[in-house]
Each structure stands twice: as C-alpha cells, then as structure tokens.
Design a protein around this motif. Structure first.
Motif, PDB file in Angstrom:
ATOM      1  N   SER A   1       0.858  -1.192   0.000  1.00 39.74           N
ATOM      2  CA  SER A   1       0.000   0.000   0.000  1.00 39.74           C
ATOM      3  C   SER A   1       0.887   1.233   0.000  1.00 39.74           C
ATOM      4  O   SER A   1       1.691   1.428   0.900  1.00 39.74           O
ATOM      5  N   GLN A   2       0.758   2.043  -1.014  1.00 41.41           N
ATOM      6  CA  GLN A   2       1.613   3.204  -1.169  1.00 41.41           C
ATOM      7  C   GLN A   2       1.063   4.394  -0.376  1.00 41.41           C
ATOM      8  O   GLN A   2      -0.101   4.754  -0.511  1.00 41.41           O
ATOM      9  N   PRO A   3       1.923   5.031   0.459  1.00 44.47           N
ATOM     10  CA  PRO A   3       1.466   6.222   1.184  1.00 44.47           C
ATOM     11  C   PRO A   3       1.341   7.398   0.231  1.00 44.47           C
ATOM     12  O   PRO A   3       1.988   7.447  -0.817  1.00 44.47           O
ATOM     13  N   SER A   4       0.494   8.313   0.575  1.00 47.16           N
ATOM     14  CA  SER A   4       0.357   9.528  -0.214  1.00 47.16           C
ATOM     15  C   SER A   4       1.579  10.414   0.002  1.00 47.16           C
ATOM     16  O   SER A   4       2.251  10.317   1.031  1.00 47.16           O
ATOM     17  N   PRO A   5       1.896  11.271  -0.961  1.00 51.25           N
ATOM     18  CA  PRO A   5       3.018  12.196  -0.781  1.00 51.25           C
ATOM     19  C   PRO A   5       2.853  13.009   0.501  1.00 51.25           C
ATOM     20  O   PRO A   5       1.774  13.540   0.776  1.00 51.25           O
ATOM     21  N   GLY A   6       3.909  13.074   1.286  1.00 55.52           N
ATOM     22  CA  GLY A   6       3.864  13.806   2.546  1.00 55.52           C
ATOM     23  C   GLY A   6       3.385  12.979   3.716  1.00 55.52           C
ATOM     24  O   GLY A   6       3.480  13.417   4.867  1.00 55.52           O
TER      25      GLY A   6
END
Length: 221
Positions: A12-17
């Motif tokens: 699961s990829q985190p959102s930028p920031g």
C-alpha cells in the motif's frame, strides 16, 4: 532491464507527505536491518528533556543533547583526568540516550522516576539494540553498558560531560528546570558529584557555577 535494489516496495503506497513506517527492501538483510534501525532512532528527535535551549525558546530534545555532548567531547577533551580515546567517547555519547526512545527521559531530581530508571532502560536496550545485525548490536549495547557502569576512563569522562551540559543550559536560562521543579543547590551538587570522577577541572568549574547560580537567585540555597 536491471531491477532496482529498492524494488521491494510496500503493497500500500502512502500519499506524498504521509509518513511511512518502513523503508523499501534493501539488497541484503544486513543492510535492511541497519536502515530500519536508522529510521527507528529518528524517534530520538521527539524525546523531550527538561532542559531548555540556551535561548529559552523551547525544550531540548535527546538528539540535540547527544550532538551537543559529542561537540563537548571534541572541545573539552583536554580536561579529562585520565587519557581517553575521543573516538570511543564520541560513540558512547551518541549511543547513551538511544534507549530513551522507549524508556523516555528521566528527570535526575525526581526520586520516583530515578528509582525505576535502570529497569526501564534495560528493557528498552533489550528491545532496541537487537534490531541491528548481531555484531553491531553487541558493539552498541557494550558501549551503552560501559557508559552506565563508569568503570573506564572513557565512560567516566563521557558521564561527566553528560552532567555538565544541562547545568550550563540551566544557568544560561536563569535557572531553567531548576526553577520549574524547585531544585536546590545541595541536590545539584549531590547528583553532579559524578563529574569529579571524570574531570576535576570541570567539577571545580561546576561548583563555582552552582555557587554563582545561588547568588543570582537561579537556584535555591
């Protein structure tokens, strides 16, 4: 096309920031453990101490404290009573508070906190150092144990610096945590006498500093 050494990304990829809890996988397990440890000890920057920065703007954190001590070892090394290995002193000072990531900072003048400090910090050491490859885990744990035991010249001088630094900050801020917590001069001298084990020159200076702090009203007589 060759595969990137950082290709093993989290599902699961985190959102930028958005903060992540783990780094992408490394080419080998040793590097992976080392990098995970590096990310974990970033938490030291969030452990607040009772000491306030010299400008009085905010509380110091443990990482800043460790950096300050490392610089003190470089600048004040000539005042060690015995011959010391500055490199080992530096490593000891950078390692000595890592356990506070889990154990928290212990206020020197709080008897209840101090009574539980050793047990809390040993449990934290058991949790933290094994995150490293075994050889480095043993090395850093050994440095931490040496600092705590104060049986070597390097450890005695490192501990002396560890005690001098907050005294300087308290004086620079007109009493700092001494004022906040109602600390008395006799308590300071009793707890800080350990400085004399590593440097009589620094202990003599600290004794004078405490006397001047009393005269200025920074510290209760």
């Amino acid at each position: 096309m060759s595969q990137s050494p950082l290709s093993g990304e989290a599902k699961s990829q985190p959102s930028p920031g958005e903060p992540v809890t783990a780094l992408p996988s490394a080419p080998d397990s040793r590097l992976a453990r080392q990098l995970a440890f590096i990310l974990e000890i970033d938490k030291l920057k969030s452990v607040l101490r009772r000491s306030v920065l010299a400008d009085g703007s905010r509380q110091e954190n443990d990482a800043e404290h460790s950096w300050h001590l490392a610089m003190m070892a470089i600048v004040l090394g000539e005042y060690a009573d015995e011959e010391v290995d500055t490199g080992r002193v530096l490593r000891m000072l950078l390692v000595h508070d890592l356990v506070e990531i889990y154990a928290g900072d212990t206020f020197l003048y709080d008897p209840a906190e101090a009574a539980e400090q050793e047990a809390r910090e040993r449990a934290a050491a058991d949790q933290l150092f094994p995150r490293l490859p075994r050889d480095q885990a043993v090395q850093l744990r050994s440095l931490w144990e040496e600092f705590e035991a104060r049986r070597t010249p390097d450890a005695r001088f490192a501990r002396a610096l560890d005690r001098v630094q907050p005294l300087i900050l308290n004086y620079a801020t007109g009493g700092g945590s001494w004022q906040t917590h109602g600390v008395r001069a006799e308590d300071v001298l009793a707890h800080q006498r350990v400085i004399s084990e590593g440097s009589h020159a620094l202990w003599e200076y600290v004794s004078q500093l405490v006397g001047d702090a009393v005269r200025r009203g920074y510290l209760a007589a």
